[in-house]
Design an enzyme around this catalytic site. Structure first.
Site, short mmCIF file in Angstrom:
data_model
loop_
_atom_site.label_atom_id
_atom_site.label_comp_id
_atom_site.label_asym_id
_atom_site.label_seq_id
_atom_site.Cartn_x
_atom_site.Cartn_y
_atom_site.Cartn_z
N THR A 43 0.87 -1.18 0.00
CA THR A 43 0.00 0.00 0.00
C THR A 43 0.90 1.22 0.00
OG1 THR A 43 -1.66 -1.16 1.31
CG2 THR A 43 -1.81 1.24 1.24
N LYS B 50 -7.48 1.37 -2.49
CA LYS B 50 -6.96 0.89 -1.20
C LYS B 50 -6.94 2.02 -0.16
CE LYS B 50 -4.72 -1.62 1.83
NZ LYS B 50 -5.45 -2.57 2.65
N LYS C 177 0.41 5.43 8.41
CA LYS C 177 0.86 5.69 7.04
C LYS C 177 -0.33 5.72 6.08
CE LYS C 177 1.85 2.22 4.67
NZ LYS C 177 1.36 1.26 3.68
P1 NAD Z 1 5.86 -5.73 7.43
O1 NAD Z 1 6.59 -4.56 7.95
O2 NAD Z 1 5.45 -6.84 8.35
O3 NAD Z 1 6.69 -6.42 6.22
C1 NAD Z 1 7.41 -5.70 5.27
C2 NAD Z 1 8.71 -6.45 5.00
O4 NAD Z 1 9.41 -5.79 3.94
C3 NAD Z 1 9.68 -6.47 6.20
O5 NAD Z 1 9.94 -7.83 6.54
C4 NAD Z 1 10.92 -5.73 5.70
O6 NAD Z 1 12.12 -6.26 6.21
C5 NAD Z 1 10.80 -5.94 4.21
N1 NAD Z 1 11.54 -4.98 3.37
C6 NAD Z 1 11.54 -3.63 3.41
N2 NAD Z 1 12.28 -3.12 2.41
C7 NAD Z 1 12.77 -4.17 1.72
C8 NAD Z 1 13.60 -4.31 0.56
N3 NAD Z 1 14.08 -3.23 -0.09
N4 NAD Z 1 13.89 -5.54 0.13
C9 NAD Z 1 13.42 -6.65 0.76
N5 NAD Z 1 12.63 -6.58 1.85
C10 NAD Z 1 12.31 -5.37 2.33
O7 NAD Z 1 4.57 -5.13 6.68
P2 NAD Z 1 3.22 -5.91 6.30
O8 NAD Z 1 2.26 -5.85 7.43
O9 NAD Z 1 3.57 -7.22 5.67
O10 NAD Z 1 2.65 -4.90 5.19
C11 NAD Z 1 3.21 -4.82 3.89
C12 NAD Z 1 2.33 -3.89 3.08
O11 NAD Z 1 0.99 -4.42 3.02
C13 NAD Z 1 2.21 -2.48 3.66
O12 NAD Z 1 2.18 -1.54 2.61
C14 NAD Z 1 0.88 -2.52 4.40
O13 NAD Z 1 0.28 -1.24 4.51
C15 NAD Z 1 0.07 -3.46 3.52
N6 NAD Z 1 -1.01 -4.19 4.18
C16 NAD Z 1 -0.84 -4.70 5.43
C17 NAD Z 1 -1.91 -5.41 6.02
C18 NAD Z 1 -1.78 -6.01 7.40
O14 NAD Z 1 -2.80 -6.43 7.97
N7 NAD Z 1 -0.57 -6.09 7.96
C19 NAD Z 1 -3.10 -5.60 5.32
C20 NAD Z 1 -3.20 -5.11 4.02
C21 NAD Z 1 -2.16 -4.40 3.46
#
Ligand code: NAD
Length: 298
Positions: A96, A171, A246
């Site tokens: 997102t 979204k 965010k």
């Molecule tokens: P998270 O922080 O748990 O996971 C993100 C991962 O990306 C981390 O493990 C981090 O180490 C990795 N990362 C960052 N930069 C990187 C790079 N350059 N190369 C490789 N890895 C890298 O976040 P999440 O909860 O999995 O959310 C991810 C996205 O999905 C966000 O944009 C969030 O808003 C969206 N989202 C989250 C949810 C939820 O319930 N958690 C639901 C829908 C959407």
């Protein structure tokens, strides 16, 4: 079955890849966090030492990263996906992110000769685990159709939203409602408690009445009511307050650009900011209930 590269194996990326592996695909994954990479590898992802290594042999690459700057960093530069994916690799960003960053990724992908989709998701960790996420997919219709079979093992619904970046627009608007509903659920739950209602009784009423919402059914903010609620685990994160902040900040920025007054969104952002400012941004966003009942930040 396909070979799929996956960059970003956090709270969402890990269970999403588990469903692709379960469907028989080969998934080559990379995450900057070693524990995240190890956890995904335990569920069948082939751990790569870099994003370039993950891209080797892949016909499709997904990214699932926190924010616009992370997505831009993953795609751009000499170590990025645009420079290292094989020609013809279909690129799909499920993070997102802000519409401007999504626009940049679409434009740079096109300039580098790649097909690209913005495909953020809704449904939380539970939806990611069950493979029932809603995907909102912006981009060329034929590219969406090409991506559909790869998305299906992770999805309950795949909705083509229209031209490039409209997935992110959908979204952002969805999550504006989500976090307003989260705060409204907290307010009602705390008030019901103080009026002497049993949590389970009130939840069973509201969830079949006009007060129903996704946060009510998924994140009810008292323990022992809803199995998936972070309140059962002292608000251990399923969706961190920082990421929620965010998302709602993205909505406020879009509202400013379009001259749209968001009265409730502004208040909810202030509550999430209070959580982030207190150093609790890594806890679940439903911790705002503690602001409502006066126990935050304990
Ligand atoms: P998270 O922080 O748990 O996971 C993100 C991962 O990306 C981390 O493990 C981090 O180490 C990795 N990362 C960052 N930069 C990187 C790079 N350059 N190369 C490789 N890895 C890298 O976040 P999440 O909860 O999995 O959310 C991810 C996205 O999905 C966000 O944009 C969030 O808003 C969206 N989202 C989250 C949810 C939820 O319930 N958690 C639901 C829908 C959407």
């Amino acid at each position: 079955m396909a070979t799929i590269a996956w960059i970003g194996l956090g709270n969402m990326g890990h269970p999403m890849t588990a469903n692709l592996v379960g469907a028989g695909h080969t998934v080559r994954g990379f995450d900057l966090s070693a524990p995240a990479l190890e956890a995904a590898a335990a569920d069948g992802v082939i751990a790569a030492g870099s994003s370039t290594e993950a891209l080797a042999g892949a016909e499709i690459a997904f990214t699932m990263l926190p924010r616009g700057e992370h997505a831009l960093a993953a795609y751009q530069g000499p170590d990025g996906i645009f420079a290292n994916a094989a020609p013809g690799t279909l690129l799909i960003d499920c993070s997102t992110i802000d519409v401007a960053s999504a626009r940049t990724l679409h434009d740079e992908a096109a300039a580098a000769g790649f097909e690209f989709l913005d495909a953020p998701v809704s449904g939380g960790i539970a939806g990611a685990q069950k493979g029932t996420l809603a995907f909102m997919v912006g981009g060329e219709p034929d590219v969406v159709e090409k991506a559909r079979p790869f998305i299906e093992p992770m999805a309950g619904n795949i909705i083509a939203t229209g031209e490039a970046t409209t997935g992110q627009a959908a979204k952002i608007c969805n999550n504006l409602m989500l976090f307003i509903n989260m705060v409204s659920t907290s307010e009602a739950a705390v008030l019901a408690d103080r009026l002497g209602l049993d949590h389970r009784v009130f939840h069973s009423i509201a969830s079949v009445s006009s007060g129903d919402s996704w946060p009510l059914r998924t994140w009810y903010p008292y323990p022992g009511v809803v199995d998936s609620s972070p309140a059962n685990n002292d608000f251990a994160p399923t969706f961190t307050a920082d990421l929620a902040n965010k998302d709602i900040t993205l909505a406020l920025a879009a509202a400013e650009e379009t001259d749209t007054p968001l009265v409730l969104g502004t208040i909810v952002q202030e509550m999430l900011q209070q959580v982030s400012d207190a150093g609790a941004g890594d806890r679940d966003c439903s911790i705002v209930k503690k602001i409502v009942d006066g126990t935050f930040p304990s």
